[in-house]
Design an enzyme around this catalytic site. Structure first.
Site, PDB file in Angstrom:
ATOM      1  N   LYS A   1      84.068  46.687 -13.042  1.00  0.00           N
ATOM      2  CA  LYS A   1      82.628  46.950 -12.854  1.00  0.00           C
ATOM      3  C   LYS A   1      82.362  47.694 -11.551  1.00  0.00           C
ATOM      4  O   LYS A   1      81.646  48.696 -11.523  1.00  0.00           O
ATOM      5  CB  LYS A   1      81.824  45.623 -12.854  1.00  0.00           C
ATOM      6  CG  LYS A   1      81.919  44.851 -14.156  1.00  0.00           C
ATOM      7  CD  LYS A   1      81.097  43.571 -14.124  1.00  0.00           C
ATOM      8  CE  LYS A   1      81.547  42.563 -13.082  1.00  0.00           C
ATOM      9  NZ  LYS A   1      82.906  42.040 -13.287  1.00  0.00           N
TER      10      LYS A   1
ATOM     11  N   ARG B   1      74.156  36.721 -13.689  1.00  0.00           N
ATOM     12  CA  ARG B   1      75.430  36.109 -14.051  1.00  0.00           C
ATOM     13  C   ARG B   1      75.243  34.823 -14.846  1.00  0.00           C
ATOM     14  O   ARG B   1      76.206  34.148 -15.150  1.00  0.00           O
ATOM     15  CB  ARG B   1      76.191  35.799 -12.765  1.00  0.00           C
ATOM     16  CG  ARG B   1      77.626  36.320 -12.766  1.00  0.00           C
ATOM     17  CD  ARG B   1      78.182  36.056 -11.392  1.00  0.00           C
ATOM     18  NE  ARG B   1      79.579  36.344 -11.233  1.00  0.00           N
ATOM     19  CZ  ARG B   1      80.047  37.414 -10.595  1.00  0.00           C
ATOM     20  NH1 ARG B   1      79.245  38.332 -10.124  1.00  0.00           N
ATOM     21  NH2 ARG B   1      81.341  37.548 -10.433  1.00  0.00           N
TER      22      ARG B   1
ATOM     23  N   ARG C   1      94.413  43.705  -6.954  1.00  0.00           N
ATOM     24  CA  ARG C   1      93.216  44.273  -6.297  1.00  0.00           C
ATOM     25  C   ARG C   1      93.304  44.110  -4.778  1.00  0.00           C
ATOM     26  O   ARG C   1      93.673  43.058  -4.272  1.00  0.00           O
ATOM     27  CB  ARG C   1      91.954  43.577  -6.806  1.00  0.00           C
ATOM     28  CG  ARG C   1      90.714  43.975  -5.988  1.00  0.00           C
ATOM     29  CD  ARG C   1      89.430  43.728  -6.724  1.00  0.00           C
ATOM     30  NE  ARG C   1      89.240  42.345  -7.129  1.00  0.00           N
ATOM     31  CZ  ARG C   1      88.258  41.951  -7.954  1.00  0.00           C
ATOM     32  NH1 ARG C   1      87.409  42.827  -8.431  1.00  0.00           N
ATOM     33  NH2 ARG C   1      88.152  40.685  -8.283  1.00  0.00           N
TER      34      ARG C   1
ATOM     35  N   ARG D   1      91.305  39.551  -1.717  1.00  0.00           N
ATOM     36  CA  ARG D   1      90.213  38.585  -1.653  1.00  0.00           C
ATOM     37  C   ARG D   1      90.747  37.161  -1.819  1.00  0.00           C
ATOM     38  O   ARG D   1      91.621  36.918  -2.640  1.00  0.00           O
ATOM     39  CB  ARG D   1      89.201  38.866  -2.785  1.00  0.00           C
ATOM     40  CG  ARG D   1      88.241  39.964  -2.464  1.00  0.00           C
ATOM     41  CD  ARG D   1      87.464  40.440  -3.674  1.00  0.00           C
ATOM     42  NE  ARG D   1      86.830  39.388  -4.462  1.00  0.00           N
ATOM     43  CZ  ARG D   1      86.011  39.626  -5.486  1.00  0.00           C
ATOM     44  NH1 ARG D   1      85.720  40.863  -5.821  1.00  0.00           N
ATOM     45  NH2 ARG D   1      85.487  38.634  -6.168  1.00  0.00           N
TER      46      ARG D   1
ATOM     47  N   ARG E   1      87.268  31.332 -12.259  1.00  0.00           N
ATOM     48  CA  ARG E   1      86.235  32.365 -12.401  1.00  0.00           C
ATOM     49  C   ARG E   1      86.126  32.861 -13.837  1.00  0.00           C
ATOM     50  O   ARG E   1      85.040  33.159 -14.328  1.00  0.00           O
ATOM     51  CB  ARG E   1      86.515  33.530 -11.438  1.00  0.00           C
ATOM     52  CG  ARG E   1      86.182  33.155  -9.992  1.00  0.00           C
ATOM     53  CD  ARG E   1      86.819  34.090  -8.999  1.00  0.00           C
ATOM     54  NE  ARG E   1      86.365  35.445  -9.149  1.00  0.00           N
ATOM     55  CZ  ARG E   1      87.088  36.518  -8.844  1.00  0.00           C
ATOM     56  NH1 ARG E   1      88.312  36.393  -8.359  1.00  0.00           N
ATOM     57  NH2 ARG E   1      86.593  37.706  -9.004  1.00  0.00           N
TER      58      ARG E   1
HETATM   59  P1  ADP Z   1      85.188  44.022 -11.099  1.00  0.00           P
HETATM   60  O1  ADP Z   1      84.164  44.643 -10.204  1.00  0.00           O
HETATM   61  O2  ADP Z   1      84.781  44.031 -12.549  1.00  0.00           O
HETATM   62  O3  ADP Z   1      85.616  42.647 -10.657  1.00  0.00           O
HETATM   63  P2  ADP Z   1      87.001  46.028  -9.955  1.00  0.00           P
HETATM   64  O4  ADP Z   1      86.227  47.293 -10.113  1.00  0.00           O
HETATM   65  O5  ADP Z   1      87.094  45.441  -8.598  1.00  0.00           O
HETATM   66  O6  ADP Z   1      86.490  44.920 -11.044  1.00  0.00           O
HETATM   67  O7  ADP Z   1      88.462  46.318 -10.536  1.00  0.00           O
HETATM   68  C1  ADP Z   1      89.480  45.314 -10.519  1.00  0.00           C
HETATM   69  C2  ADP Z   1      90.825  45.934 -10.159  1.00  0.00           C
HETATM   70  O8  ADP Z   1      91.244  46.767 -11.226  1.00  0.00           O
HETATM   71  C3  ADP Z   1      90.779  46.822  -8.911  1.00  0.00           C
HETATM   72  O9  ADP Z   1      91.978  46.631  -8.186  1.00  0.00           O
HETATM   73  C4  ADP Z   1      90.675  48.247  -9.470  1.00  0.00           C
HETATM   74  O10 ADP Z   1      91.289  49.203  -8.607  1.00  0.00           O
HETATM   75  C5  ADP Z   1      91.442  48.121 -10.786  1.00  0.00           C
HETATM   76  N1  ADP Z   1      90.919  48.972 -11.853  1.00  0.00           N
HETATM   77  C6  ADP Z   1      89.613  49.283 -12.103  1.00  0.00           C
HETATM   78  N2  ADP Z   1      89.517  50.077 -13.191  1.00  0.00           N
HETATM   79  C7  ADP Z   1      90.788  50.262 -13.639  1.00  0.00           C
HETATM   80  C8  ADP Z   1      91.365  50.986 -14.739  1.00  0.00           C
HETATM   81  N3  ADP Z   1      90.608  51.667 -15.607  1.00  0.00           N
HETATM   82  N4  ADP Z   1      92.703  50.927 -14.889  1.00  0.00           N
HETATM   83  C9  ADP Z   1      93.475  50.223 -14.049  1.00  0.00           C
HETATM   84  N5  ADP Z   1      93.009  49.522 -12.998  1.00  0.00           N
HETATM   85  C10 ADP Z   1      91.673  49.535 -12.793  1.00  0.00           C
HETATM   86  P1  AMP Z   2      82.184  39.509  -7.568  1.00  0.00           P
HETATM   87  O1  AMP Z   2      82.342  40.320  -6.336  1.00  0.00           O
HETATM   88  O2  AMP Z   2      81.126  40.050  -8.501  1.00  0.00           O
HETATM   89  O3  AMP Z   2      83.495  39.242  -8.259  1.00  0.00           O
HETATM   90  O4  AMP Z   2      81.613  38.089  -7.106  1.00  0.00           O
HETATM   91  C1  AMP Z   2      82.369  37.255  -6.260  1.00  0.00           C
HETATM   92  C2  AMP Z   2      81.749  35.874  -6.212  1.00  0.00           C
HETATM   93  O5  AMP Z   2      80.430  35.944  -5.627  1.00  0.00           O
HETATM   94  C3  AMP Z   2      81.546  35.150  -7.552  1.00  0.00           C
HETATM   95  O6  AMP Z   2      82.714  34.499  -8.019  1.00  0.00           O
HETATM   96  C4  AMP Z   2      80.423  34.181  -7.190  1.00  0.00           C
HETATM   97  O7  AMP Z   2      80.913  33.072  -6.458  1.00  0.00           O
HETATM   98  C5  AMP Z   2      79.561  35.010  -6.232  1.00  0.00           C
HETATM   99  N1  AMP Z   2      78.517  35.748  -6.977  1.00  0.00           N
HETATM  100  C6  AMP Z   2      78.395  37.098  -7.101  1.00  0.00           C
HETATM  101  N2  AMP Z   2      77.316  37.411  -7.833  1.00  0.00           N
HETATM  102  C7  AMP Z   2      76.740  36.232  -8.191  1.00  0.00           C
HETATM  103  C8  AMP Z   2      75.619  35.874  -8.969  1.00  0.00           C
HETATM  104  N3  AMP Z   2      74.847  36.807  -9.560  1.00  0.00           N
HETATM  105  N4  AMP Z   2      75.330  34.564  -9.121  1.00  0.00           N
HETATM  106  C9  AMP Z   2      76.077  33.621  -8.543  1.00  0.00           C
HETATM  107  N5  AMP Z   2      77.161  33.879  -7.814  1.00  0.00           N
HETATM  108  C10 AMP Z   2      77.507  35.176  -7.633  1.00  0.00           C
END
Ligand code: ADP
Ligand code: AMP
Length: 217
Positions: free
Chosen positions: A13, A88, A127, A161, A172
């Site tokens: 995302k 969420r 990541r 992270r 999660r």
């Molecule tokens: P989210 O925001 O949904 O938690 P991220 O955008 O942080 O996900 O992506 C999760 C991990 O996957 C990151 O390390 C990112 O670089 C990698 N990633 C994102 N899109 C792709 C893709 N299309 N193919 C492979 N790896 C990806």
């Molecule tokens: P993310 O960066 O989206 O993966 O979010 C990391 C963490 O932040 C989640 O696992 C939750 O603990 C918290 N968080 C982010 N967005 C929300 C939300 N909309 N509601 C509640 N917790 C959130």
């Protein structure tokens, strides 16, 4: 445009949001990034959020909804925004509808990123994010920075992270299925959901997303 991005943790995302926000000239609003910025600044909100985040739980709605609304009130979001990680759960989705309705506005689309769980686990395990700005996202194999451990965008240090460790990731994913997935049906009933596969190269997914939104990449 007012868009919500939904999908499991690690779906991509944040990665997609960076490109989509640029293509559509709207701000990328990630509640996770807002919480992490508060944590690194040591604000009371950050202190409160951290314990929930480290355990893989949702931060309470009483904190989250106000923070998201404050961000949407900022001038750069007047013409639209791309929400990533908010809403969420159903209570947040209802609060967002009420907030927008109060302004005579509505969402244009909900983009649902679909990825098999084994791929999500691989993406999260590798990541790495930037200490200076957690919206700068890399992967040790799939999206490597030019210099290992250093952010391409701003030179910040890359790190894993706390909540990307294996046991927290399992929690999660459970929270996603139990609390977040139901919002997809909630939005489906409003005819807003476009589901796309988030497998493949980042640019391919962006193309799919742009065409699902009715725009050219
Ligand atoms: P989210 O925001 O949904 O938690 P991220 O955008 O942080 O996900 O992506 C999760 C991990 O996957 C990151 O390390 C990112 O670089 C990698 N990633 C994102 N899109 C792709 C893709 N299309 N193919 C492979 N790896 C990806
Ligand atoms: P993310 O960066 O989206 O993966 O979010 C990391 C963490 O932040 C989640 O696992 C939750 O603990 C918290 N968080 C982010 N967005 C929300 C939300 N909309 N509601 C509640 N917790 C959130």
């Amino acid at each position: 445009m007012r868009i919500v991005l939904v999908g499991p943790p690690g779906a991509g995302k944040g990665t997609q949001a960076a490109y989509l926000a640029k293509n559509l000239t709207i701000p990328h609003i990630s509640t996770g990034d807002l919480f992490r910025a508060n944590i690194s600044q040591g604000t009371p909100l950050g202190v409160e959020a951290k314990s929930y985040m480290d355990a893989g739980n949702l931060v309470p709605d009483s904190v989250t909804i106000g923070m998201a609304e404050d961000r949407m009130e900022q001038a750069d979001a007047a013409e639209g925004f791309l929400l990533d990680g908010f809403p969420r759960n159903l209570a947040q989705a209802e609060a967002l509808d009420a907030y927008l309705q109060g302004k005579g506005l509505k969402l244009d689309a909900v983009l649902d990123l679909e990825v098999p769980e084994d791929e999500v686990v691989k993406r999260i395990a590798g990541r790495r994010i930037c200490r200076k700005d957690s919206s700068h996202v890399f992967h040790v194999t799939y999206n490597q920075p030019e210099t290992e451990g250093v952010c391409d965008s701003c030179g910040g240090e890359l790190y894993q992270r706390e909540d990307d460790r294996e046991d927290t990731v399992r929690k999660r994913l459970e929270v996603y299925h139990a609390e977040t997935e139901p919002i997809i049906d909630f939005y489906r009933a409003q005819g807003l959901v476009a589901t796309i596969s988030a497998l493949g190269k980042v640019a391919e997914v962006t193309e799919r997303a742009m065409s699902a939104l009715g725009s050219d990449a």
